[in-house]
Design a protein around this motif. Structure first.
Motif, PDB file in Angstrom:
ATOM      1  N   SER A  56      19.516  23.440  17.614  1.00  0.00           N
ATOM      2  CA  SER A  56      19.173  23.554  19.033  1.00  0.00           C
ATOM      3  C   SER A  56      19.717  24.853  19.607  1.00  0.00           C
ATOM      4  O   SER A  56      20.917  25.129  19.534  1.00  0.00           O
ATOM      5  N   THR A  69      10.577  22.365  28.471  1.00  0.00           N
ATOM      6  CA  THR A  69      10.360  23.230  29.622  1.00  0.00           C
ATOM      7  C   THR A  69       9.379  22.569  30.580  1.00  0.00           C
ATOM      8  O   THR A  69       8.581  21.731  30.170  1.00  0.00           O
ATOM      9  N   ARG A  85      12.056  28.655  20.527  1.00  0.00           N
ATOM     10  CA  ARG A  85      11.435  27.550  19.781  1.00  0.00           C
ATOM     11  C   ARG A  85      11.248  27.939  18.319  1.00  0.00           C
ATOM     12  O   ARG A  85      11.427  27.115  17.413  1.00  0.00           O
ATOM     13  N   THR A 121      12.889  28.617  29.065  1.00  0.00           N
ATOM     14  CA  THR A 121      13.912  28.306  28.069  1.00  0.00           C
ATOM     15  C   THR A 121      15.161  29.069  28.497  1.00  0.00           C
ATOM     16  O   THR A 121      15.070  30.170  29.048  1.00  0.00           O
ATOM     17  N   ASP A 122      16.348  28.516  28.266  1.00  0.00           N
ATOM     18  CA  ASP A 122      17.537  29.084  28.914  1.00  0.00           C
ATOM     19  C   ASP A 122      18.373  29.983  28.003  1.00  0.00           C
ATOM     20  O   ASP A 122      19.538  30.257  28.313  1.00  0.00           O
ATOM     21  N   THR A 132      18.179  26.066  22.788  1.00  0.00           N
ATOM     22  CA  THR A 132      17.766  26.186  24.183  1.00  0.00           C
ATOM     23  C   THR A 132      17.470  24.813  24.762  1.00  0.00           C
ATOM     24  O   THR A 132      17.329  23.831  24.032  1.00  0.00           O
ATOM     25  N   ARG A 133      17.353  24.775  26.068  1.00  0.00           N
ATOM     26  CA  ARG A 133      17.092  23.514  26.763  1.00  0.00           C
ATOM     27  C   ARG A 133      15.590  23.208  26.717  1.00  0.00           C
ATOM     28  O   ARG A 133      14.762  24.013  27.127  1.00  0.00           O
ATOM     29  N   LEU A 134      15.273  22.025  26.245  1.00  0.00           N
ATOM     30  CA  LEU A 134      13.889  21.565  26.167  1.00  0.00           C
ATOM     31  C   LEU A 134      13.828  20.118  26.674  1.00  0.00           C
ATOM     32  O   LEU A 134      14.819  19.409  26.574  1.00  0.00           O
ATOM     33  N   GLU A 166      14.813  28.404  16.431  1.00  0.00           N
ATOM     34  CA  GLU A 166      15.542  27.185  16.068  1.00  0.00           C
ATOM     35  C   GLU A 166      15.350  26.838  14.597  1.00  0.00           C
ATOM     36  O   GLU A 166      16.267  26.313  13.946  1.00  0.00           O
TER      37      GLU A 166
END
Length: 345
Positions: free
Chosen positions: A16, A22, A56, A46-47, A18-20, A59
């Motif tokens: 992981s 979106t 994405r 995405t952060d 990023t934050r998902l 990862e």
């Protein structure tokens, strides 16, 4: 019994970054101005270090690099490469070093993506080349040099597109399908940028398996339609192999358009700059001149030609790239003045 895509994706290592998920958002002001009901998938949010589509993909690539014991990520791109920014960020997030090989061009000022790469401490090589798509020999030289130093480099190709990294957008397709169900949303077309083709192909495979049959429309940012179709075939076969899918399975309706590129990759065409202004002035969302701006240019051209009306619902994919805007300040400033904006100086 066939496994689901979710089950098949679990077979491949992923870390992981990023934050998902979106957001998938409505565009009410732009819809009111143009007519069709418009939505946008915010992969600019995405952060990881100003966001974009690359996390994405990364990862999967970073997971492979760590599994192989690598200590340095090596990649390449244009001087304002979003991919270089996000590969550097990913390397730092997992405690690795990063080397980026970038092509010299008219946008190599120390700002935008290039500035972020230096701030995060990547080792930067700026080289003379006719195109950033031709940097492979330079990457290989750096790779061999790192091996000679006792390092353990892992190479990620230009734009980060590999069969494994494209799994990130198979996951994104599942995410879009889930959000559409949650919002009770049915769309008449989905627009995406088309660069190396990994995102487009992965979405095509994933969305079709989820029963989303509307046209998927790719707007090329760098190459003619024939080359785009060749890349589509390459990634389609590779993804079908990874996910145990029949490559002869139905793909539904899809389109690739190459008439919005301009003179070359990254050319800020007048229509593209108008598209950036329109999105900014209606929704407060900034597109970039290389990818999402060109995607929007294609959609607006189709809209102006009468293809879409108030009865249609359209989804646009925002793939990020905002930091590159600052490298285009001169062109953007001239365009704003051309459109009657009084810029203070």
């Amino acid at each position: 019994m066939n496994r689901s895509l979710e089950e098949d994706l679990e077979r491949y290592p992923r870390i992981s970054l990023t934050r998902l998920p979106t957001p998938l958002q409505a565009l009410p002001s732009l819809s009111a101005k143009l007519g069709p009901r418009l939505f946008i998938k915010r992969d600019d949010l995405t952060d990881l270090t100003f966001g974009g589509d690359k996390p994405r993909k990364l990862e999967y690539e970073v997971a492979r690099a760590l599994a192989q014991g690598a200590d340095t990520l090596v990649t390449c791109g244009s001087s304002q490469s979003n991919h270089a920014r996000l590969t550097t960020a990913a390397a730092r997030k997992v405690g690795m070093d990063c080397v980026v090989i970038l092509s010299r061009d008219q946008y190599q000022q120390l700002q935008g993506n290039l500035l972020t790469v230096y701030l995060m401490g990547a080792q930067v090589h700026l080289v003379e080349t006719s195109s950033h798509w031709d940097l492979k020999p330079h990457v290989q030289n750096v790779y061999q040099s790192l091996l000679a130093q006792g390092r353990k480099p892992y190479v990620i190709p230009v734009s980060g597109t590999t069969p494994q990294s494209s799994l990130g957008y198979v996951r994104c397709g599942l995410e879009i399908a889930r959000q559409m169900r949650e919002q009770d949303l049915q769309v008449d077309a989905i627009y995406t940028p088309f660069g190396t083709g990994g995102i487009f192909t992965a979405l095509l495979l994933s969305l079709r398996e989820q029963g989303i049959t509307c046209p998927l429309i790719g707007i090329s940012v760098n190459q003619k339609r024939a080359s785009c179709y060749e890349q589509l075939e390459t990634w389609w076969k590779a993804l079908c192999s990874l996910l145990d899918r029949d490559p002869g399975g139905p793909r539904g309706v899809f389109e690739i358009h190459d008439e919005f590129i301009g003179r070359e990759y990254g050319d800020p065409t007048e229509d593209c700059l108008d598209a950036i202004m329109l999105m900014g002035r209606t929704e407060g969302i900034l597109l970039d001149p290389v990818y999402s701006g060109k995607m929007m240019t294609g959609f607006l051209a189709h809209q102006a030609a009468g293809r879409w009306s108030a009865e249609h619902t359209i989804l646009l994919l925002h793939s990020g790239g905002g930091p590159a805007l600052f490298a285009y300040a001169e062109e953007l400033g001239m365009h704003l003045k051309k459109r009657g904006v009084d810029i203070l100086s």
